[in-house]
Write an enzyme that holds these catalytic residues in place. Sequence first.
Site: not given
Length: 203
Positions: A42, A47, A64
């Site tokens: 990711t 985030c 996430h």
Amino acid sequence: MNYDNNAHLAPTTYYDRHFDRQAVKILPGEYFVTNGDKMIVTVLGSCIAVCLRDKAIGIGGMNHFLLPNDGNNETGLLTESARYGVYAMELLINHLLKMGASRTRLEAKVFGGGNVLRGLKLNNVGQRNAAFVLEYLHNENIPVIAKDLLDEFPRKVYFFPDTGNVLVKKIKTLHNTTIMDRESEYRMRVKFTPKSGDVELFD
């Protein structure tokens, strides 16, 4: 049943030639759990990604997520926006337990929370997310054995659940605004999404 094929909320798979293995890419709001040798990848701005793993049997997963802005500077697990983070964490934990992981053997590696979104630095978006996830894991008695939080750069995270290894690459030069655009769109989406109900956790 082979749980490894349940790419729940994470449909993007590809073959990574550099690491010579199948990979799953998770976007904001997604997660993936595997008992195989898939790599989970990711890219994070503000985030947070939590890599959770049962260290005894090699089952692991990554989420996430981002706390929606509740319009104030409160922190802690009782705020309205934090309920979204709790839900994201419970989804990941619950899925791991269904696949045979033991709650007492879970260990975490935590990444993200950078102040990378324009105009949001005053709201301490990254700091709020980082503070939330560390408090949540502490309250759940899940040890954090590694972390790379805050700073001002996006990160690309490679998680290998079968070994527990994580590689983190700081992205210091952005060639486009994809990361910020994706997280901004995600923030707006969760802001107007009704709060999810509780997730029943397996023992």
